[in-house]
Each structure stands twice: as C-alpha cells, then as structure tokens.
Design a protein around this motif. Structure first.
Motif, PDB file in Angstrom:
ATOM      1  N   LYS A  29       0.819  -1.216   0.000  1.00 20.53           N
ATOM      2  CA  LYS A  29       0.000   0.000   0.000  1.00 20.53           C
ATOM      3  C   LYS A  29       0.853   1.266   0.000  1.00 20.53           C
ATOM      4  CE  LYS A  29      -3.872   2.227   2.330  1.00 20.53           C
ATOM      5  NZ  LYS A  29      -4.823   2.223   3.452  1.00 20.53           N
ATOM      6  N   THR A  30       1.995   1.208   0.706  1.00 19.53           N
ATOM      7  CA  THR A  30       2.855   2.403   0.744  1.00 19.53           C
ATOM      8  C   THR A  30       3.255   2.863  -0.661  1.00 19.53           C
ATOM      9  OG1 THR A  30       4.679   0.884   1.122  1.00 19.53           O
ATOM     10  CG2 THR A  30       3.847   2.066   3.039  1.00 19.53           C
ATOM     11  N   LEU A  31       3.289   1.927  -1.613  1.00 23.44           N
ATOM     12  CA  LEU A  31       3.607   2.315  -2.995  1.00 23.44           C
ATOM     13  C   LEU A  31       2.359   2.727  -3.776  1.00 23.44           C
ATOM     14  CD1 LEU A  31       6.310  -0.327  -4.053  1.00 23.44           C
ATOM     15  CD2 LEU A  31       6.631   1.983  -3.173  1.00 23.44           C
ATOM     16  N   TRP A  32       1.284   1.877  -3.722  1.00 25.20           N
ATOM     17  CA  TRP A  32       0.136   2.195  -4.597  1.00 25.20           C
ATOM     18  C   TRP A  32      -0.640   3.412  -4.138  1.00 25.20           C
ATOM     19  CZ3 TRP A  32      -4.511   2.030  -2.160  1.00 25.20           C
ATOM     20  CH2 TRP A  32      -4.794   1.036  -1.236  1.00 25.20           C
ATOM     21  N   GLU A  33      -0.641   3.685  -2.820  1.00 32.08           N
ATOM     22  CA  GLU A  33      -1.479   4.823  -2.390  1.00 32.08           C
ATOM     23  C   GLU A  33      -0.910   6.175  -2.832  1.00 32.08           C
ATOM     24  OE1 GLU A  33      -2.116   5.024   1.809  1.00 32.08           O
ATOM     25  OE2 GLU A  33       0.007   5.152   2.282  1.00 32.08           O
ATOM     26  N   MET A  36      -2.782   6.132  -6.286  1.00 33.25           N
ATOM     27  CA  MET A  36      -4.233   6.129  -6.201  1.00 33.25           C
ATOM     28  C   MET A  36      -4.630   6.099  -4.721  1.00 33.25           C
ATOM     29  SD  MET A  36      -5.293   3.712  -9.451  1.00 33.25           S
ATOM     30  CE  MET A  36      -6.769   4.578  -9.942  1.00 33.25           C
ATOM     31  N   PRO A  37      -4.876   7.269  -4.130  1.00 33.78           N
ATOM     32  CA  PRO A  37      -5.165   7.314  -2.692  1.00 33.78           C
ATOM     33  C   PRO A  37      -6.456   6.585  -2.327  1.00 33.78           C
ATOM     34  CG  PRO A  37      -5.382   9.494  -3.729  1.00 33.78           C
ATOM     35  CD  PRO A  37      -4.852   8.577  -4.767  1.00 33.78           C
ATOM     36  N   ALA A  38      -6.447   5.947  -1.156  1.00 31.82           N
ATOM     37  CA  ALA A  38      -7.606   5.181  -0.698  1.00 31.82           C
ATOM     38  C   ALA A  38      -8.520   6.055   0.145  1.00 31.82           C
ATOM     39  CB  ALA A  38      -7.137   3.981   0.111  1.00 31.82           C
ATOM     40  N   ASP A  39      -9.823   5.724   0.147  1.00 32.49           N
ATOM     41  CA  ASP A  39     -10.771   6.435   1.024  1.00 32.49           C
ATOM     42  C   ASP A  39     -10.768   5.779   2.411  1.00 32.49           C
ATOM     43  OD1 ASP A  39     -12.387   4.182   0.917  1.00 32.49           O
ATOM     44  OD2 ASP A  39     -13.934   5.105  -0.332  1.00 32.49           O
ATOM     45  N   SER A  40     -11.670   6.209   3.285  1.00 30.34           N
ATOM     46  CA  SER A  40     -11.663   5.712   4.673  1.00 30.34           C
ATOM     47  C   SER A  40     -11.979   4.212   4.734  1.00 30.34           C
ATOM     48  CB  SER A  40     -12.677   6.494   5.509  1.00 30.34           C
ATOM     49  OG  SER A  40     -13.968   6.299   4.947  1.00 30.34           O
ATOM     50  N   ARG A  41     -12.553   3.653   3.675  1.00 28.50           N
ATOM     51  CA  ARG A  41     -12.824   2.210   3.630  1.00 28.50           C
ATOM     52  C   ARG A  41     -11.812   1.479   2.748  1.00 28.50           C
ATOM     53  NH1 ARG A  41     -19.313   2.747   2.722  1.00 28.50           N
ATOM     54  NH2 ARG A  41     -19.243   0.493   2.355  1.00 28.50           N
ATOM     55  N   PRO A 211      -5.759  -2.263 -16.058  1.00 30.37           N
ATOM     56  CA  PRO A 211      -7.008  -1.539 -15.782  1.00 30.37           C
ATOM     57  C   PRO A 211      -6.855  -0.019 -15.680  1.00 30.37           C
ATOM     58  CG  PRO A 211      -6.300  -2.807 -13.856  1.00 30.37           C
ATOM     59  CD  PRO A 211      -5.450  -3.245 -15.009  1.00 30.37           C
ATOM     60  N   THR A 212      -5.720   0.447 -15.157  1.00 28.62           N
ATOM     61  CA  THR A 212      -5.453   1.894 -15.068  1.00 28.62           C
ATOM     62  C   THR A 212      -3.999   2.114 -15.466  1.00 28.62           C
ATOM     63  OG1 THR A 212      -4.489   2.056 -12.854  1.00 28.62           O
ATOM     64  CG2 THR A 212      -6.904   1.923 -12.965  1.00 28.62           C
ATOM     65  N   ARG A 213      -3.622   3.366 -15.659  1.00 27.92           N
ATOM     66  CA  ARG A 213      -2.224   3.613 -16.041  1.00 27.92           C
ATOM     67  C   ARG A 213      -1.277   3.275 -14.898  1.00 27.92           C
ATOM     68  NH1 ARG A 213      -4.318   8.414 -14.345  1.00 27.92           N
ATOM     69  NH2 ARG A 213      -2.952  10.118 -13.668  1.00 27.92           N
ATOM     70  N   ALA A 214      -1.784   3.238 -13.665  1.00 26.62           N
ATOM     71  CA  ALA A 214      -0.933   2.826 -12.539  1.00 26.62           C
ATOM     72  C   ALA A 214      -0.530   1.356 -12.651  1.00 26.62           C
ATOM     73  CB  ALA A 214      -1.662   3.062 -11.216  1.00 26.62           C
ATOM     74  N   HIS A 215      -1.257   0.593 -13.485  1.00 32.04           N
ATOM     75  CA  HIS A 215      -0.942  -0.831 -13.645  1.00 32.04           C
ATOM     76  C   HIS A 215       0.023  -1.110 -14.805  1.00 32.04           C
ATOM     77  CE1 HIS A 215      -4.600  -1.002 -11.167  1.00 32.04           C
ATOM     78  NE2 HIS A 215      -4.150  -2.162 -10.744  1.00 32.04           N
ATOM     79  N   LEU A 216       0.647  -0.071 -15.361  1.00 34.61           N
ATOM     80  CA  LEU A 216       1.602  -0.306 -16.449  1.00 34.61           C
ATOM     81  C   LEU A 216       2.862  -1.052 -15.989  1.00 34.61           C
ATOM     82  CD1 LEU A 216       1.222   3.024 -18.458  1.00 34.61           C
ATOM     83  CD2 LEU A 216       0.694   0.725 -19.302  1.00 34.61           C
ATOM     84  N   PRO A 217       3.438  -0.777 -14.793  1.00 31.28           N
ATOM     85  CA  PRO A 217       4.618  -1.552 -14.371  1.00 31.28           C
ATOM     86  C   PRO A 217       4.267  -3.055 -14.317  1.00 31.28           C
ATOM     87  CG  PRO A 217       4.255   0.335 -12.916  1.00 31.28           C
ATOM     88  CD  PRO A 217       3.044   0.231 -13.801  1.00 31.28           C
ATOM     89  N   TYR A 218       5.175  -3.878 -14.814  1.00 32.51           N
ATOM     90  CA  TYR A 218       4.846  -5.304 -14.987  1.00 32.51           C
ATOM     91  C   TYR A 218       4.287  -5.991 -13.741  1.00 32.51           C
ATOM     92  CZ  TYR A 218       7.016  -4.872 -19.582  1.00 32.51           C
ATOM     93  OH  TYR A 218       7.317  -4.492 -20.857  1.00 32.51           O
ATOM     94  N   PRO A 219       4.891  -5.820 -12.535  1.00 34.65           N
ATOM     95  CA  PRO A 219       4.346  -6.588 -11.396  1.00 34.65           C
ATOM     96  C   PRO A 219       3.089  -5.984 -10.764  1.00 34.65           C
ATOM     97  CG  PRO A 219       6.366  -5.442 -10.768  1.00 34.65           C
ATOM     98  CD  PRO A 219       6.123  -5.112 -12.211  1.00 34.65           C
ATOM     99  N   TRP A 220       2.619  -4.847 -11.252  1.00 38.17           N
ATOM    100  CA  TRP A 220       1.409  -4.244 -10.694  1.00 38.17           C
ATOM    101  C   TRP A 220       0.204  -4.933 -11.332  1.00 38.17           C
ATOM    102  CZ3 TRP A 220       1.368   0.960  -8.025  1.00 38.17           C
ATOM    103  CH2 TRP A 220       2.633   1.257  -7.502  1.00 38.17           C
TER     104      TRP A 220
END
Ligand code: ZN
Length: 276
Positions: A29-33, A36-41, A211-220
């Motif tokens: 999460k420290t990388l993906w947030e 793409m920031p997460a909401d309270s849930r 699914p999103t441009r954040a998923h372009l890196p191979y292991p994402w």
C-alpha cells in the motif's frame, strides 16, 4: 475523436470503487497509495470506461459499464457514482440503443457488462435490441459457473438475458472489418482484448490486463487475476509493442486518463504526455 476513417467515442458509465489491496495484488500500500489514494474504507476510485466505434457500416460498443441493476447495498459497497450513464452518453452523441450493431465484452465481470441487459416491466431483456453480442464461449461458460474464488465478480442477470443475441467465439478473430478480438489470458482464462484499426491508425482496448495507467509496471497486477503469471506474460508481450507501434491504448478503469499512447523509457512502460 477520429481513428483513421472511424469515429471513436470514449464513453463513461460513471465511477465506482474497489479495495486498493485487491486492485494492486502484491504491491504494498505504501507504494500504490501514492498513485491512487484510498478512502476511509480503503477503496480507490475507478472509472467505467467504454468505447463506441462507428466504422461507417457498423456501430460497435466495447464494454457496457456497470449498469443500473445493483441494489442500494451494492451501490454503497462499490461507491457507485452515476454522474455519467452509458445510455445517456450515447444519446448525447445522437446514438440510440437500437442503432448499436455489435456489443463486445472483454469478459463478463459485473463492471464490464452492466448494460448488456436492462429491466423493463420486471423483465430482463437485451439493452441493445438489434445488436449481436460477442464473447468468448469459455468466458460465458465460466461466468455461469465460477469458482468460489471469483463468484463475487459475476452477476448472471447482467448478461444471461442477451443469450439469444450472443455469438460465442472460440479464439481470436475479426468481428467486423477493422475490429478484431485477441484472447489474452491472465485476469480470466478467456479474456479478449479488442483491436481497432483504420487507415493505419490503431487503438487497443486493453481491458483488465492494464485496468489503469498505474498498472503499467509489470508486477502491478490485480489480486483478482486468476492467472497472474499469465497476466505478466501478456503485459510483457503486449506493452513494448503498443509503445513501439504508437497504438492508442484504452484503460477500462482509469478515472482520469481513459486512453493514452505509451512510451518505453529505460525498460519501463509509461504514458506519453501525462504525469505518471
Ligand atoms: Zn474484470
């Protein structure tokens, strides 16, 4: 937008949200947030991006969003935001439901086929009354009989009532001139991506392979994927080629950048002209 001689409409069925951990698999999460920031849930906001291609002889709908059949409980769980609705988006462009000739679903997860059917007077019917629907036979069969691990991703009411108008594909092929599907396993066994080509211009609806441009890196890769190592192989095969060949790539769930061209820099695939 034009793609060669074709009209190329990027359409939205609004937004929804999924758990960020599920969306990024082994990535901490420290990388993906940061991307793409997460909401309270712990949910991240996602788009429901669809494409309507008008080839001049066929109007082809690629994906049909999440639709309007989820009840209040699900609408809350998935934070459904229908600030855009696919039928209204079509209407704004002067395209009626009966004008659509072809519907292609990459796969039948509920956030990809929501408007395949609609409810009228308590009865479910195909939303696009004249269209032929195209899906891989293996995906259809799996959608009717999923495993315990992916049962939550399929809702039969979203697709089954269009069976009489459905053509079951077995492998790659041209659907109409200029529009072709290619089976790309990983997210599901029989997921199909869609290639659109006119006068040397090309686009690729890459579906949940990226699914999103954040998923372009191979292991994402999403935790939802049934065959993540096959997703990895599909990405390594496809992405350098998409970048080198200047293909317009459509991301199904990017909430800000529904489509982009790619570049390869120092072995990494990035979107061109957009902040990462
Ligand atoms: Zn999916």
């Amino acid at each position: 937008m034009k793609l060669g001689a074709f009209d190329f409409h990027l359409l939205s069925d609004g937004f929804f949200a999924l758990d960020g951990g599920q969306m990024f698999g082994v990535v901490p999460k420290t990388l993906w947030e940061k991307k793409m920031p997460a909401d309270s849930r712990n949910r991240i906001r996602l788009g429901l991006n669809c494409v309507l291609v008008d080839t001049g002889s066929h109007k082809v709908m690629i994906e049909t969003g999440i639709g309007d059949k989820l009840d209040a409980r699900f609408a809350d769980i998935y934070a459904i935001d229908h600030s855009a609705l696919l039928p209204a988006e079509l209407e704004k462009r002067g395209i009626g439901l009966a004008d659509v000739d072809v519907v292609i679903n990459s796969h039948l997860h509920f956030d990809h086929c929501g408007w395949n059917t609609r409810r009228e007077g308590g009865r479910l019917m195909p939303t696009f009354p004249r269209a032929r629907y195209f899906i891989q036979r293996g995906e259809w069969e799996h959608a009717l009989n999923p495993t315990e691990r992916d049962r939550a991703s399929y809702i039969e009411e979203f697709f089954a009532a269009a069976e009489s108008q459905t053509e079951f594909l077995q492998g790659d092929g041209e659907v109409v001139p200029g529009v072709r599907v290619e089976v790309t396993p990983g997210h599901t066994r029989h997921l199909q991506i869609v290639w659109i080509e006119s006068q040397g211009e090309r686009a690729c609806f890459i579906s949940d392979v990226v699914p999103t441009r954040a998923h372009l890196p191979y292991p994402w890769i999403m935790a939802f994927d049934l065959y993540p190592l096959e997703t990895l192989a599909s990405k390594k095969r496809l992405l350098p080629r998409l970048a080198a060949e200047d293909v317009l790539v459509v991301f199904p769930h990017d909430p800000q950048v529904p489509c982009a061209r790619l570049a390869e820099r120092d072995g990494k695939i990035v979107v061109r002209g957009v902040a990462p």
